[in-house]
Design a protein around this motif. Structure first.
Motif, PDB file in Angstrom:
ATOM      1  N   THR A   1       0.834  -1.216   0.000  1.00 58.15           N
ATOM      2  CA  THR A   1       0.000   0.000   0.000  1.00 58.15           C
ATOM      3  C   THR A   1       0.861   1.255   0.000  1.00 58.15           C
ATOM      4  N   LEU A   2       1.937   1.232   0.792  1.00 56.94           N
ATOM      5  CA  LEU A   2       2.852   2.389   0.848  1.00 56.94           C
ATOM      6  C   LEU A   2       3.539   2.612  -0.495  1.00 56.94           C
ATOM      7  N   SER A   3       3.934   1.500  -1.120  1.00 51.75           N
ATOM      8  CA  SER A   3       4.604   1.630  -2.418  1.00 51.75           C
ATOM      9  C   SER A   3       3.654   2.227  -3.457  1.00 51.75           C
ATOM     10  N   ILE A   4       2.396   1.739  -3.448  1.00 48.35           N
ATOM     11  CA  ILE A   4       1.409   2.268  -4.402  1.00 48.35           C
ATOM     12  C   ILE A   4       1.171   3.758  -4.150  1.00 48.35           C
ATOM     13  N   ALA A   5       1.117   4.142  -2.896  1.00 53.15           N
ATOM     14  CA  ALA A   5       0.892   5.556  -2.559  1.00 53.15           C
ATOM     15  C   ALA A   5       2.054   6.418  -3.049  1.00 53.15           C
ATOM     16  N   ILE A   6       3.273   5.917  -2.848  1.00 51.40           N
ATOM     17  CA  ILE A   6       4.452   6.679  -3.307  1.00 51.40           C
ATOM     18  C   ILE A   6       4.439   6.825  -4.819  1.00 51.40           C
ATOM     19  N   ILE A   7       4.086   5.729  -5.508  1.00 55.04           N
ATOM     20  CA  ILE A   7       4.043   5.782  -6.980  1.00 55.04           C
ATOM     21  C   ILE A   7       3.000   6.790  -7.443  1.00 55.04           C
ATOM     22  N   ILE A   8       1.840   6.785  -6.778  1.00 52.82           N
ATOM     23  CA  ILE A   8       0.775   7.729  -7.158  1.00 52.82           C
ATOM     24  C   ILE A   8       1.224   9.171  -6.913  1.00 52.82           C
ATOM     25  N   ILE A   9       1.889   9.388  -5.785  1.00 51.01           N
ATOM     26  CA  ILE A   9       2.375  10.747  -5.481  1.00 51.01           C
ATOM     27  C   ILE A   9       3.400  11.201  -6.522  1.00 51.01           C
ATOM     28  N   LEU A  10       4.331  10.322  -6.858  1.00 53.70           N
ATOM     29  CA  LEU A  10       5.333  10.667  -7.876  1.00 53.70           C
ATOM     30  C   LEU A  10       4.683  10.941  -9.215  1.00 53.70           C
TER      31      LEU A  10
END
Length: 328
Positions: A7-16
């Motif tokens: 979930t954290l990785s997906i959130a970081i990707i979305i933010i980037l």
């Protein structure tokens, strides 16, 4: 734990992705254009980025043009930008021309801008005439007096001749030529001082603005000064040159006379040498005469006595001549 990491990785990707999206696509600029009445798509803005065009330099002038009532397209402005033109200055010039009822289309304005001229300044000069002040121009009247004139030329930009037309330097050069011609044709410098307007009238009649980017409205004489007496100076220089020529010719004649004198002295020495040579032959002739019996011994002694007597008389006359000043 693994679910949290995903979930954290997906959130970081979305933010980037969001950061890259807003960095690459000027959403704020698109919103400003949309609410300003400029219809431009996201794809167009992305295309500008790909063509290395700064979107703000196209969209902001387009917003300004749209608000001013100009019907311009994105492709026109982008093409002008890619050609090296100044889009913002061009739009300002088109707006100013429309407000002043000056016929200036986009194509002509773009051509003027790409030609290296400031199209906005040209429109402003067309509305508000510009004054060009010439440097102090020196001319000489027929009486030989130097007259120094400074003029102010009021010009208005000619939009039709901005492309290919000559600039301010040509106007100044032509006005200077007209001033020199007018002053040079004056009989006296006093005529110029009494009626300086004659310079303006003569220069204006020559049509000096032909082939230039300006229209001359008036030529005003700002200052007239009297300079040197060129005619007198030229006469003085001519007299000095004539004197030097005369001196050179006199020196040449003197040198020839000295050379002739030396030649005559050499000729006298040559004649003396011939006399000495002839006198040297006298004893030989006497000897031959005595040998051949043509001259007797007594005749020879009589001749010697005569010569001795002559030398004695010459010696006595020299002594008397030397003693004469002391006796006095």
């Amino acid at each position: 734990m693994s679910g949290f990491v995903v979930t954290l990785s997906i959130a970081i990707i979305i933010i980037l992705f969001v950061i890259l999206f807003f960095t690459f696509i000027p959403v704020g600029l698109w919103i400003t254009a949309y609410f300003s009445g400029v219809k431009i798509s996201m794809g167009t803005l992305i295309g500008m980025k790909l063509r290395r065009v700064v979107p703000s330099r196209i969209v902001n002038p387009l917003i300004k043009a749209t608000k001013a009532g100009l019907n311009l397209g994105v492709d026109q402005l982008e093409a002008h930008y890619l050609a090296g033109g100044n889009v913002n200055t061009l739009i300002d010039a088109l707006i100013a021309a429309e407000r002043a009822n000056i016929p200036l289309g986009f194509e002509r304005g773009a051509a003027i801008d790409l030609a290296g001229r400031n199209v906005l300044e040209a429109v402003q000069v067309s509305v508000n005439p510009k004054v060009i002040e010439t440097p102090q121009i020196s001319a000489v009247a027929k009486d030989g007096i130097e007259v120094m004139v400074k003029a102010r030329v009021t010009v208005r930009a000619n939009i039709e001749r901005l492309v290919g037309g000559a600039g301010e330097e040509t106007i100044i050069a032509r006005v200077g030529e007209g001033i020199v011609t007018t002053v040079g044709s004056s009989v006296s410098h006093k005529d110029v001082l009494e009626n300086p307007d004659s310079i303006s009238q003569t220069v204006l009649e020559k049509g000096l603005d032909s082939g230039t980017a300006f229209e001359i409205l008036s030529i005003d004489i700002a200052d007239v000064d009297i300079g040197r007496n060129i005619g007198a100076k030229l006469q003085t220089d001519q007299a000095e040159a004539d004197k030097r020529i005369a001196q050179a010719k006199a020196e040449e004649r003197r040198a020839m006379a000295v050379a002739r004198e030396q030649e005559m002295k050499a000729e006298v020495q040559s004649m003396k040498a011939k006399v000495v040579e002839s006198e040297a032959e006298v004893p030989l002739a006497l000897a031959n005469a005595l040998k051949e019996g043509k001259l007797g011994v007594m005749d020879y002694y009589n001749m010697k006595n005569i010569l001795a007597d002559t030398e004695m008389r010459n010696a006595i006359s020299k002594i008397q001549t030397e003693d004469k000043p002391s006796n006095e």
